[in-house]
Motif scaffolding. Structure first.
Motif, PDB file in Angstrom:
ATOM      1  N   ALA A  39     -16.957   2.643  -1.625  1.00  0.00           N
ATOM      2  CA  ALA A  39     -17.100   3.682  -0.613  1.00  0.00           C
ATOM      3  C   ALA A  39     -16.841   3.145   0.790  1.00  0.00           C
ATOM      4  CB  ALA A  39     -18.494   4.301  -0.687  1.00  0.00           C
ATOM      5  N   ASN A  40     -17.149   1.856   1.007  1.00  0.00           N
ATOM      6  CA  ASN A  40     -16.954   1.252   2.332  1.00  0.00           C
ATOM      7  C   ASN A  40     -15.663   0.452   2.425  1.00  0.00           C
ATOM      8  OD1 ASN A  40     -19.622   1.576   4.082  1.00  0.00           O
ATOM      9  ND2 ASN A  40     -20.247   1.309   1.939  1.00  0.00           N
ATOM     10  N   GLN A  41     -14.822   0.558   1.388  1.00  0.00           N
ATOM     11  CA  GLN A  41     -13.526  -0.129   1.358  1.00  0.00           C
ATOM     12  C   GLN A  41     -13.675  -1.645   1.565  1.00  0.00           C
ATOM     13  OE1 GLN A  41     -11.443   2.224   4.400  1.00  0.00           O
ATOM     14  NE2 GLN A  41     -10.389   3.336   2.753  1.00  0.00           N
ATOM     15  N   CYS A  42     -14.708  -2.192   0.926  1.00  0.00           N
ATOM     16  CA  CYS A  42     -14.976  -3.626   1.064  1.00  0.00           C
ATOM     17  C   CYS A  42     -13.979  -4.458   0.259  1.00  0.00           C
ATOM     18  CB  CYS A  42     -16.397  -3.950   0.590  1.00  0.00           C
ATOM     19  SG  CYS A  42     -17.698  -3.210   1.588  1.00  0.00           S
ATOM     20  N   GLN A  43     -13.696  -5.624   0.781  1.00  0.00           N
ATOM     21  CA  GLN A  43     -12.903  -6.613   0.066  1.00  0.00           C
ATOM     22  C   GLN A  43     -13.602  -7.964   0.185  1.00  0.00           C
ATOM     23  OE1 GLN A  43      -8.597  -6.667   0.321  1.00  0.00           O
ATOM     24  NE2 GLN A  43      -8.618  -4.796   1.577  1.00  0.00           N
ATOM     25  N   ASN A  85     -12.794 -16.896   9.518  1.00  0.00           N
ATOM     26  CA  ASN A  85     -14.009 -16.720  10.311  1.00  0.00           C
ATOM     27  C   ASN A  85     -15.191 -16.206   9.500  1.00  0.00           C
ATOM     28  OD1 ASN A  85     -12.769 -17.570  12.717  1.00  0.00           O
ATOM     29  ND2 ASN A  85     -11.871 -15.540  13.026  1.00  0.00           N
ATOM     30  N   THR A  86     -14.951 -15.822   8.257  1.00  0.00           N
ATOM     31  CA  THR A  86     -16.020 -15.470   7.310  1.00  0.00           C
ATOM     32  C   THR A  86     -15.582 -15.942   5.937  1.00  0.00           C
ATOM     33  OG1 THR A  86     -16.616 -13.486   8.585  1.00  0.00           O
ATOM     34  CG2 THR A  86     -17.410 -13.609   6.312  1.00  0.00           C
ATOM     35  N   PHE A  87     -16.469 -16.644   5.234  1.00  0.00           N
ATOM     36  CA  PHE A  87     -16.137 -17.063   3.872  1.00  0.00           C
ATOM     37  C   PHE A  87     -17.399 -17.073   3.018  1.00  0.00           C
ATOM     38  CE2 PHE A  87     -16.561 -20.998   6.406  1.00  0.00           C
ATOM     39  CZ  PHE A  87     -17.580 -21.646   5.732  1.00  0.00           C
ATOM     40  N   LYS A  88     -17.202 -17.226   1.707  1.00  0.00           N
ATOM     41  CA  LYS A  88     -18.302 -17.153   0.749  1.00  0.00           C
ATOM     42  C   LYS A  88     -18.416 -18.469  -0.011  1.00  0.00           C
ATOM     43  CE  LYS A  88     -17.907 -14.445  -2.907  1.00  0.00           C
ATOM     44  NZ  LYS A  88     -17.876 -13.244  -3.777  1.00  0.00           N
ATOM     45  N   VAL A 394     -16.594  -6.924   9.078  1.00  0.00           N
ATOM     46  CA  VAL A 394     -15.303  -7.611   8.988  1.00  0.00           C
ATOM     47  C   VAL A 394     -15.454  -8.903   8.197  1.00  0.00           C
ATOM     48  CG1 VAL A 394     -14.359  -6.676  11.153  1.00  0.00           C
ATOM     49  CG2 VAL A 394     -15.714  -8.778  11.205  1.00  0.00           C
ATOM     50  N   GLY A 395     -14.285  -9.454   7.819  1.00  0.00           N
ATOM     51  CA  GLY A 395     -14.278 -10.739   7.136  1.00  0.00           C
ATOM     52  C   GLY A 395     -13.633 -10.713   5.769  1.00  0.00           C
ATOM     53  N   ASP A 399      -6.419 -10.516   5.521  1.00  0.00           N
ATOM     54  CA  ASP A 399      -6.363 -10.643   6.982  1.00  0.00           C
ATOM     55  C   ASP A 399      -7.739 -10.774   7.617  1.00  0.00           C
ATOM     56  OD1 ASP A 399      -7.319  -8.125   6.523  1.00  0.00           O
ATOM     57  OD2 ASP A 399      -5.811  -7.078   7.748  1.00  0.00           O
ATOM     58  N   GLY A 400      -8.803 -10.746   6.822  1.00  0.00           N
ATOM     59  CA  GLY A 400     -10.155 -10.879   7.353  1.00  0.00           C
ATOM     60  C   GLY A 400     -10.634  -9.688   8.158  1.00  0.00           C
TER      61      GLY A 400
END
Length: 508
Positions: A39-43, A85-88, A394-395, A399-400
């Motif tokens: 629903a939030n178009q998360c990737q 700038n964001t990783f898991k 974001v993240g 393309d982050g």
């Protein structure tokens, strides 16, 4: 041969039902998470490459090595540069997200504040700090913050007499003939004296004891300083180990915790006496300035609670401002041009002790403080625990730019140190100490030396005022400042960050 017949069919049925219920609960939860993410178009964000993809033990080990080699912060910048700038990542059974995106930090600390908590921080911090403003969530934190806030209203912060009284002690301990002195050591003495006077109404007089050269008093102060630093280092180690810290034992840390607790017992005794007086005289407040210790005494008579709150606020009052001053003077000594320009601005006071308004009007001084806090933020990294399924704006994606789904139970760490080194925010020379950059900067959440949102530092103006006052008075006294450390600034990272080698300088 007979056929086996279960002796307890009800127990077997119950076990099967529990197993089925667990599976259905897990599937249902994953389905709900999938719907929220869709629903939030998360990737997903990039994964940090690790040799152990299940528990991330190699990552835990690597962080411990970096901390031991005093390169933890610089390596964190390298990881952001390499993976985004964001990783898991993984740490044991916990999903970890690391970010230096201002929008994500704003979301964690402000926009979705209630989605996050401190998690099991009390396990790492508790042995030294107990339950206080830096370790508590919920109503306990609200009460702690309410008690300390009145101490930092403008009328009290603008009262500079405390700092000036201590300047005589500080100046007496600084050689004026160019002999090498470690200012960092003196700054930590100055700030514990000012903090205990400002917050508790009773200074520990560490600088006066040094002037008197009483061996026992100096040894006791040194023991406390070393113990406090070691205990904070142990907290940082437990935090990096995560759940593995349950197997971590450090007897020296236990001993250092006791030394620190013994020091604050004098303030616990004072609080108990204050509470007894209030009770007998039916007073709600005295006519003198507000003291955190008085407010604390009226709230509780529990000695452990009083001790914990004092330890928390002492950490903030002593370490943050001393670290700021130490980092600042390390860089000022390395940059004579900046020191001369600052000295020139301070000379407009014509030797007079500055007022609160005059301090605020010293523009280049403000630039120097800002640049020190950008380059070497006193609290360079922090983390929050997701209390519910939530979203980072974001993240995610190649393309982050896409939102990131954060499942309940995850940990989101944010690096202020790495965020302050983003070239797209602060220019290509982010590694340089250049106060002039602040003439054109109007940063938002990308500059975060004092945290943000509901947990923003209540002592921000006090810290800046104290650091500005000390810097101004030293610039009035000494025209020449020389570095006596041949190497670059190196991190000494516990809960706060200062120079590993101290601030060794010569002044004339």
């Amino acid at each position: 041969m007979g056929v086996y017949t279960p002796q307890h069919p009800i127990a077997v049925f119950a076990a099967a039902a529990i197993l089925l219920w667990s599976i259905l609960t897990y599937v249902n939860r994953r389905w709900k998470q999938h719907r929220i993410a869709k629903a939030n178009q998360c990737q997903p964000p990039p994964n940090l490459p690790e040799k152990d993809p299940f528990f991330g033990l190699d990552g835990v080990y690597q962080r411990m090595v970096e901390a031991k080699e005093h390169t933890f912060l610089e390596r964190s910048v390298d990881r952001f540069e390499a993976y985004g700038n964001t990783f898991k990542a993984r740490r044991l059974a916990t999903t970890m997200f690391a970010t230096r995106e201002p929008e994500n930090v704003k979301t964690i600390l402000s926009l979705r504040f209630k989605d996050y908590g401190l998690g099991d921080r009390i396990h790492s911090f508790g042995p030294l700090l107990g339950h206080g403003i830096f370790t508590a969530d919920g109503e306990h934190w609200v009460q702690s913050r309410a008690m300390v806030r009145p101490n930092f209203v403008r009328e009290q912060v603008a009262h500079l007499d405390i700092f000036e009284e201590l300047m005589d002690d500080l100046l007496a301990l600084i050689p004026a003939d160019g002999t090498t002195v470690d200012l960092q050591d003196l700054f930590f003495g100055f700030t514990i004296d000012s903090a205990t006077d400002f917050l508790f109404g009773h200074s520990v007089h560490s600088l006066k004891k040094r002037r008197a050269r009483h061996p026992q008093s100096i040894e006791e102060e040194r023991d406390f300083a070393e113990a406090f630093n070691y205990s904070q280092g142990a907290i940082a180690t437990r935090a990096r180990l995560g759940k593995l810290s349950y197997f971590y034992r450090d007897r020296k840390a236990d001993q250092c915790d006791r030394i620190c607790h013994d020091l604050v017992e004098q303030f616990v005794d004072k609080a108990v006496r204050v509470r007894e007086r209030f009770s007998k005289e039916k007073e709600t407040q005295e006519t003198h300035r507000y003291l955190f210790l008085d407010g604390l005494a009226q709230q509780t008579g529990d000695r452990t609670r009083i001790r914990d709150e004092i330890m928390n606020i002492l950490l903030a009052g002593r370490d943050t401002t001393a670290s700021l001053l130490s980092n600042l003077f390390f860089m000022l000594a390395k940059h004579p041009r900046v020191w001369n320009k600052l000295h020139e601005e301070v000379s407009t006071l014509e030797g007079r002790t500055p007022t609160y308004e005059q301090l605020r009007n010293l523009t280049y001084l403000k630039y120097c403080l800002n640049e020190s806090l950008r380059l070497h933020p006193v609290v360079p990294a922090n983390a929050r625990f997701a209390q519910t399924d939530t979203i980072l704006p974001v993240g995610g994606g190649p393309d982050g730019k896409s939102p990131v789904f954060v499942p309940k139970g995850s940990v989101v760490s944010y690096s202020v140190y790495a965020m302050h080194r983003r070239k797209d925010f602060f220019g290509p020379d982010v590694q340089e100490f250049r106060p002039e950059r602040w003439a054109d900067l109007r940063p938002g959440w990308e500059y975060l030396p004092f945290n943000g949102g509901p947990r923003i530092c209540v002592g921000q103006q006090y810290a800046l005022t104290e650091a500005g006052y000390v810097t101004t008075r030293l610039a009035q006294k000494f025209s020449l400042l020389e570095s006596r450390d041949p190497g670059p600034w190196e991190e000494n990272l516990t809960l706060t960050c200062c120079s590993r080698n101290g601030t060794k300088v010569g002044l004339r």
